[in-house]
Write an enzyme that holds these catalytic residues in place. Structure first.
Site, PDB file in Angstrom:
ATOM      1  CG  LEU A   1      -1.973   1.087   1.328  1.00  0.00           C
ATOM      2  CD1 LEU A   1      -2.760   1.233   0.038  1.00  0.00           C
ATOM      3  CD2 LEU A   1      -2.919   0.800   2.466  1.00  0.00           C
ATOM      4  CG  HIS A   2       3.072   2.175  -3.463  1.00  0.00           C
ATOM      5  ND1 HIS A   2       3.023   2.994  -4.563  1.00  0.00           N
ATOM      6  CD2 HIS A   2       2.872   0.912  -3.922  1.00  0.00           C
ATOM      7  CE1 HIS A   2       2.829   2.257  -5.652  1.00  0.00           C
ATOM      8  NE2 HIS A   2       2.732   0.989  -5.280  1.00  0.00           N
ATOM      9  CB  ALA A   3       1.812   7.230  -3.731  1.00  0.00           C
TER      10      ALA A   3
ATOM     11  CG  ASP B   1       1.372  -1.068  -7.592  1.00  0.00           C
ATOM     12  OD1 ASP B   1       1.402   0.161  -7.441  1.00  0.00           O
ATOM     13  OD2 ASP B   1       1.475  -1.877  -6.644  1.00  0.00           O
TER      14      ASP B   1
END
Length: 91
Positions: free
Chosen positions: A16-18, A89
């Site tokens: 869970l990133h930007a 992603d």
């Protein structure tokens, strides 16, 4: 007002990133429902807030519980669970 919960494994390969946080926050905001994500360790985040999502530190395969409050909560929980479990992603 109704409430629904779903527990799923986080699907994005890098966690869970930007980019995934942005997609989840956008979907949560557009749903018109209160959506909360919770980790087994008890970390909670308002799914409409990118910053609180990023602070959770969720990795690929980590289990998260989705709680949806509002009318038609079951349908929104199903849809959001599918999103959380998917690869966010991909270009």
């Amino acid at each position: 007002m109704s409430e629904a919960q779903r527990t799923v494994e986080f699907g994005s390969s890098v966690g869970l990133h930007a980019r995934p946080a942005s997609a989840l926050a956008k979907a949560a905001g557009e749903s018109g429902h209160t959506i909360t994500l919770t980790t087994p360790a008890g970390k909670k985040a308002n799914a409409a807030s990118i910053l609180t999502l990023l602070a959770m530190g969720v990795n690929h395969g980590d289990e998260v519980t989705i709680t949806v409050e509002g009318d038609d909560a079951d349908a929104v929980a199903d849809s959001f669970a599918t999103l959380v479990a998917s690869e966010l992603d991909a270009d």
